[in-house]
Design an enzyme around this catalytic site. Sequence first.
Site, mmCIF file in Angstrom:
data_model
loop_
_atom_site.group_PDB
_atom_site.id
_atom_site.type_symbol
_atom_site.label_atom_id
_atom_site.label_comp_id
_atom_site.label_asym_id
_atom_site.label_seq_id
_atom_site.Cartn_x
_atom_site.Cartn_y
_atom_site.Cartn_z
ATOM 1 N N ASN A 181 0.852 -1.193 0.000
ATOM 2 C CA ASN A 181 0.000 0.000 0.000
ATOM 3 C C ASN A 181 0.882 1.234 0.000
ATOM 4 O O ASN A 181 1.954 1.251 0.608
ATOM 5 C CB ASN A 181 -0.916 0.041 1.225
ATOM 6 C CG ASN A 181 -1.941 1.165 1.083
ATOM 7 O OD1 ASN A 181 -2.857 1.062 0.263
ATOM 8 N ND2 ASN A 181 -1.778 2.240 1.826
ATOM 9 N N TYR A 185 0.443 10.238 4.149
ATOM 10 C CA TYR A 185 0.141 10.529 5.547
ATOM 11 C C TYR A 185 1.210 11.510 6.026
ATOM 12 O O TYR A 185 2.403 11.254 5.826
ATOM 13 C CB TYR A 185 0.200 9.257 6.406
ATOM 14 C CG TYR A 185 -0.472 8.032 5.793
ATOM 15 C CD1 TYR A 185 -1.824 8.042 5.444
ATOM 16 C CD2 TYR A 185 0.257 6.867 5.560
ATOM 17 C CE1 TYR A 185 -2.427 6.920 4.878
ATOM 18 C CE2 TYR A 185 -0.342 5.735 5.010
ATOM 19 C CZ TYR A 185 -1.674 5.772 4.661
ATOM 20 O OH TYR A 185 -2.262 4.664 4.111
ATOM 21 N N TRP A 199 -1.250 8.102 10.033
ATOM 22 C CA TRP A 199 -2.272 7.371 9.273
ATOM 23 C C TRP A 199 -3.509 7.294 10.144
ATOM 24 O O TRP A 199 -3.477 6.803 11.270
ATOM 25 C CB TRP A 199 -1.799 6.023 8.771
ATOM 26 C CG TRP A 199 -1.099 5.089 9.729
ATOM 27 C CD1 TRP A 199 -1.526 4.697 10.954
ATOM 28 C CD2 TRP A 199 0.137 4.411 9.493
ATOM 29 N NE1 TRP A 199 -0.639 3.823 11.506
ATOM 30 C CE2 TRP A 199 0.385 3.623 10.629
ATOM 31 C CE3 TRP A 199 1.042 4.370 8.434
ATOM 32 C CZ2 TRP A 199 1.510 2.816 10.735
ATOM 33 C CZ3 TRP A 199 2.152 3.569 8.546
ATOM 34 C CH2 TRP A 199 2.374 2.813 9.689
ATOM 35 N N GLU A 245 -1.200 0.661 -5.479
ATOM 36 C CA GLU A 245 -1.079 2.030 -6.020
ATOM 37 C C GLU A 245 -0.018 2.103 -7.113
ATOM 38 O O GLU A 245 -0.149 2.897 -8.053
ATOM 39 C CB GLU A 245 -0.716 3.023 -4.906
ATOM 40 C CG GLU A 245 -1.871 3.510 -4.059
ATOM 41 C CD GLU A 245 -2.292 2.538 -2.971
ATOM 42 O OE1 GLU A 245 -1.600 1.505 -2.791
ATOM 43 O OE2 GLU A 245 -3.305 2.796 -2.306
ATOM 44 N N ASP A 294 -4.871 22.239 9.119
ATOM 45 C CA ASP A 294 -5.253 21.110 8.266
ATOM 46 C C ASP A 294 -6.120 21.490 7.071
ATOM 47 O O ASP A 294 -6.504 22.640 6.904
ATOM 48 C CB ASP A 294 -5.965 20.067 9.145
ATOM 49 C CG ASP A 294 -5.442 18.680 8.879
ATOM 50 O OD1 ASP A 294 -5.333 18.329 7.685
ATOM 51 O OD2 ASP A 294 -5.143 17.950 9.836
HETATM 52 C C1 LIG Z 1 -1.684 16.686 0.920
HETATM 53 C C2 LIG Z 1 -2.385 15.513 1.540
HETATM 54 C C3 LIG Z 1 -2.122 15.174 2.857
HETATM 55 C C4 LIG Z 1 -2.779 14.090 3.455
HETATM 56 N N1 LIG Z 1 -2.497 13.783 4.758
HETATM 57 C C5 LIG Z 1 -3.083 12.705 5.324
HETATM 58 C C6 LIG Z 1 -2.749 12.334 6.663
HETATM 59 O O1 LIG Z 1 -1.951 12.974 7.328
HETATM 60 N N2 LIG Z 1 -3.358 11.230 7.180
HETATM 61 C C7 LIG Z 1 -4.255 10.475 6.461
HETATM 62 O O2 LIG Z 1 -4.743 9.469 6.978
HETATM 63 N N3 LIG Z 1 -4.611 10.828 5.198
HETATM 64 C C8 LIG Z 1 -4.033 11.916 4.616
HETATM 65 N N4 LIG Z 1 -4.349 12.258 3.325
HETATM 66 C C9 LIG Z 1 -5.376 11.478 2.600
HETATM 67 C C10 LIG Z 1 -4.863 10.135 2.138
HETATM 68 O O3 LIG Z 1 -3.659 10.247 1.453
HETATM 69 C C11 LIG Z 1 -5.902 9.468 1.241
HETATM 70 O O4 LIG Z 1 -7.071 9.269 2.010
HETATM 71 C C12 LIG Z 1 -5.425 8.167 0.648
HETATM 72 O O5 LIG Z 1 -6.434 7.648 -0.199
HETATM 73 C C13 LIG Z 1 -5.098 7.185 1.737
HETATM 74 O O6 LIG Z 1 -4.621 6.007 1.152
HETATM 75 P P1 LIG Z 1 -5.004 4.581 1.748
HETATM 76 O O7 LIG Z 1 -6.480 4.419 1.518
HETATM 77 O O8 LIG Z 1 -4.183 3.675 0.920
HETATM 78 O O9 LIG Z 1 -4.662 4.598 3.174
HETATM 79 C C14 LIG Z 1 -3.717 13.331 2.705
HETATM 80 C C15 LIG Z 1 -3.972 13.679 1.371
HETATM 81 C C16 LIG Z 1 -3.318 14.750 0.785
HETATM 82 C C17 LIG Z 1 -3.603 15.090 -0.647
#
Ligand SMILES: Cc1cc2nc3c(=O)[nH]c(=O)nc-3n(C[C@H](O)[C@H](O)[C@H](O)COP(=O)(O)O)c2cc1C
Length: 493
Positions: A181, A185, A199, A245, A294
């Site tokens: 994955n 985060y 996360w 991904e 945020d």
């Molecule tokens: C700039 C940016 C920062 C992000 N920061 C976080 C974060 O700190 N924690 C989090 O859980 N998701 C964050 N996200 C959202 C996740 O990257 C997004 O939900 C992603 O689909 C998570 O992947 P996963 O489903 O494989 O866990 C962020 C997205 C962006 C665009």
Amino acid sequence: MAYRSFRKFLDALEQAGELKRIAVPVDSDLLIAEWANREMKSPGGGLALLFEQPIVRGKKSEFPVAINTMGSRRRMTLALQVADIEDVAREIQLILKAKPPTDLSGGWSLLKQGVHLLHARPKHVNEGPCQEVVHLFAERPTANGFTLRDLPILKCWPKDGGRFITLANVHTRDPETGARNVGIYRMQIYDEHTTGMHWQVHKVGARHGKRYYERGERMPVAVTLGGDPVYTFAATAPLPDGLDELLFAGFVRKRSIELVPCKTIDLDIPADTDFVFEGYVQPGEMRPEGPFGDHTGFYTAIEDYPVFHLTAITHRRDAIYPTTIVGIPPMEDYYIGDACVRIFLPVFKMNFPEIVDMTLPPEGVFHNLVFVSIRKQYPYQAFKVMHGLWGMGQMMFSKYIVTVDEDCDVHNTSEVIFRLCANTDPARDTTVIKNPSDSLDHAPSEQNVGSHMGFDATRKLPGENYRQRQWPELLKMTEEAQALVDALQAQTR
Ligand SMILES: Cc1cc2nc3c(=O)[nH]c(=O)nc-3n(C[C@H](O)[C@H](O)[C@H](O)COP(=O)(O)O)c2cc1C
């Protein structure tokens, strides 16, 4: 087609007139963020910025800082190397609809898709530019050695708990299935060799973490920055758990990703990235993280999150540090999210064929507001669609969903609000449900859960408790009158 490096992507932005170089020294403590915020708020998302002389703790950093590189519709197409984002959506639609070919042209298009899918598979190589410079930390980085403090990591907002890495592509592996994955985060810098690992509870990284904690095993984690921008896009995309991904990134750029093994942990990472942080998360170890300005436009409070320990930093010799800031919308992340919705619209349509269009307007900061238009055939169909969306992946977080008829342009917020106000009887046309909430949402009574509201702003059909009179007709001029006035106005120009 693929960018061989993040630098090559910046070259492409510059050639397209989409990048501005900032040659004066600018402090990574708030000033780059303030500059970038002004740029992101300018019409259409402004330009990408390359700070050539970022200052960290009073000293010029060896690495330039790039920000807002995906912060416009044009730059998103340049990042994914497509003429139009809809091109990716169309390819996904083709794959979803693929049937055995009945003629030569059908066979040709299937062959092309097959080749793309074949090319999508990541392949392994022994070395890559992301490891041109290697700093290994046996237990802790040496006092005078290279550490996280040498990087131009931003402090974004005045009351942030420190500096944060905001475009971290976090690579983890499910210890049971081996599935990879990559998610974005944020990572708060605690000291030279430890950071937070933010996360959230609903994310795949957190689920992988839980599996390691249950086993009592140390969890290997690799973090990459830069390289082909398609990696960052794929890491933010709400792909279903288990869909790799990097396979998706290879599919989008039509060229498989080359992976190299990390130096100190058993994970593979894309060979062309700019920086790699190798390390681990120790089961059960948590530490206060935040506050942080945020996506929501507010500071998120301090909470406990896992801790990431560095075992190595590797990087390109000419590495560029990619970053972003989040805050009151619109920001760069709006354009990343917008591209995701447009690319995955065929997936939503496959599940709900009545969906015509959908958007998450910037004011809603991703999950707070969804506008969806449908071709309605039967009573309560709008509610069926809204309940369905609440059950699909990260759409579960959608706080307000407004459903309108197909003739309403969901990208025109004022048109949607007009329909919402005109077409609803609040008691009859709303529903309030319980669902998981975005961890960042500060409004619910309890964290991570809350109520969500759906508005049926479609015209009402028999069976929808609309007994008064006929549903009225929307005002529309005749085409003949429109054509005559077009001609008259042309004469008076
Ligand atoms: C700039 C940016 C920062 C992000 N920061 C976080 C974060 O700190 N924690 C989090 O859980 N998701 C964050 N996200 C959202 C996740 O990257 C997004 O939900 C992603 O689909 C998570 O992947 P996963 O489903 O494989 O866990 C962020 C997205 C962006 C665009």
